[in-house]
Design a protein around this motif. Structure first.
Motif, PDB file in Angstrom:
ATOM      1  N   ASN A   1      61.702  10.810   9.202  1.00  0.00           N
ATOM      2  CA  ASN A   1      62.864  10.664  10.083  1.00  0.00           C
ATOM      3  C   ASN A   1      62.459  10.501  11.539  1.00  0.00           C
ATOM      4  OD1 ASN A   1      64.940  10.818   8.152  1.00  0.00           O
ATOM      5  ND2 ASN A   1      64.621  13.014   8.001  1.00  0.00           N
TER       6      ASN A   1
ATOM      7  N   TYR B   1      67.690   1.573   4.638  1.00  0.00           N
ATOM      8  CA  TYR B   1      68.844   1.847   5.489  1.00  0.00           C
ATOM      9  C   TYR B   1      68.657   1.285   6.896  1.00  0.00           C
ATOM     10  CZ  TYR B   1      70.448   5.184   1.948  1.00  0.00           C
ATOM     11  OH  TYR B   1      70.877   5.783   0.805  1.00  0.00           O
TER      12      TYR B   1
ATOM     13  N   LYS C   1      64.692  12.588   3.006  1.00  0.00           N
ATOM     14  CA  LYS C   1      63.360  12.287   3.536  1.00  0.00           C
ATOM     15  C   LYS C   1      62.825  13.445   4.363  1.00  0.00           C
ATOM     16  CE  LYS C   1      63.558   8.065   1.996  1.00  0.00           C
ATOM     17  NZ  LYS C   1      62.794   7.603   0.902  1.00  0.00           N
TER      18      LYS C   1
ATOM     19  N   ASN D   1      69.228   9.298   5.755  1.00  0.00           N
ATOM     20  CA  ASN D   1      67.876   9.694   5.365  1.00  0.00           C
ATOM     21  C   ASN D   1      67.614  11.169   5.608  1.00  0.00           C
ATOM     22  OD1 ASN D   1      66.930   7.242   4.426  1.00  0.00           O
ATOM     23  ND2 ASN D   1      66.365   6.557   6.461  1.00  0.00           N
TER      24      ASN D   1
ATOM     25  N   ASP E   1      72.284   8.853  -4.608  1.00  0.00           N
ATOM     26  CA  ASP E   1      71.569  10.026  -4.102  1.00  0.00           C
ATOM     27  C   ASP E   1      71.809  11.293  -4.892  1.00  0.00           C
ATOM     28  OD1 ASP E   1      70.378   8.615  -2.093  1.00  0.00           O
ATOM     29  OD2 ASP E   1      71.816   9.196  -0.562  1.00  0.00           O
TER      30      ASP E   1
END
Length: 129
Positions: A33, A3, A28, A24, A121
């Motif tokens: 992050n 991304y 994540k 994210n 996702d």
């Protein structure tokens, strides 16, 4: 990391503004992050911890206060689009002026990408308990 790379390419080579790295936050860890936001702050945007503070606040808000069922497309789409629009509005009010064209392009480009990324996702979305 995909991304972030996509954001860099779209941001540098097109007139559109994309904030795909904010997606994210769903899948994540906080350390990942935080590293991405530091990378964006110092290497790409050259701002002083703006993205890092925003990522930290949104991550904590999503983890402790906003517990949604992200398997529902409408909730997934509206939550992610509202985070992107919030980031866009705050950053453009602080650093630049707000135009209707840029607002609509952010809404359109990021909305399309959120709808596409939902399919990818949906299998990896974790329930926040």
């Amino acid at each position: 990391m995909f991304y972030v790379l996509l954001d860099i390419l779209i941001y540098n080579y097109t007139p559109y503004l994309s904030y795909f790295f904010l997606l994210n936050l769903n899948s994540k860890s906080y350390i990942y992050n935080l590293a991405i936001s530091l990378l964006i702050d110092f290497l790409i945007l050259h701002t002083c911890l703006y993205t890092t503070i925003f990522i930290t606040l949104i991550y904590l808000l999503k983890k402790y206060l906003c517990k949604f069922n992200y398997h529902n497309f409408n909730v997934y789409f509206l939550t992610n689009l509202s985070i992107i629009l919030l980031y866009y509005l705050i950053s453009f009010l602080i650093f630049n002026h707000l135009t209707l064209y840029s607002f609509l392009s952010v809404l359109l480009i990021n909305g399309i990408f959120i709808a596409i990324s939902y399919k990818k996702d949906v299998l990896n979305i974790k329930y926040f308990r």
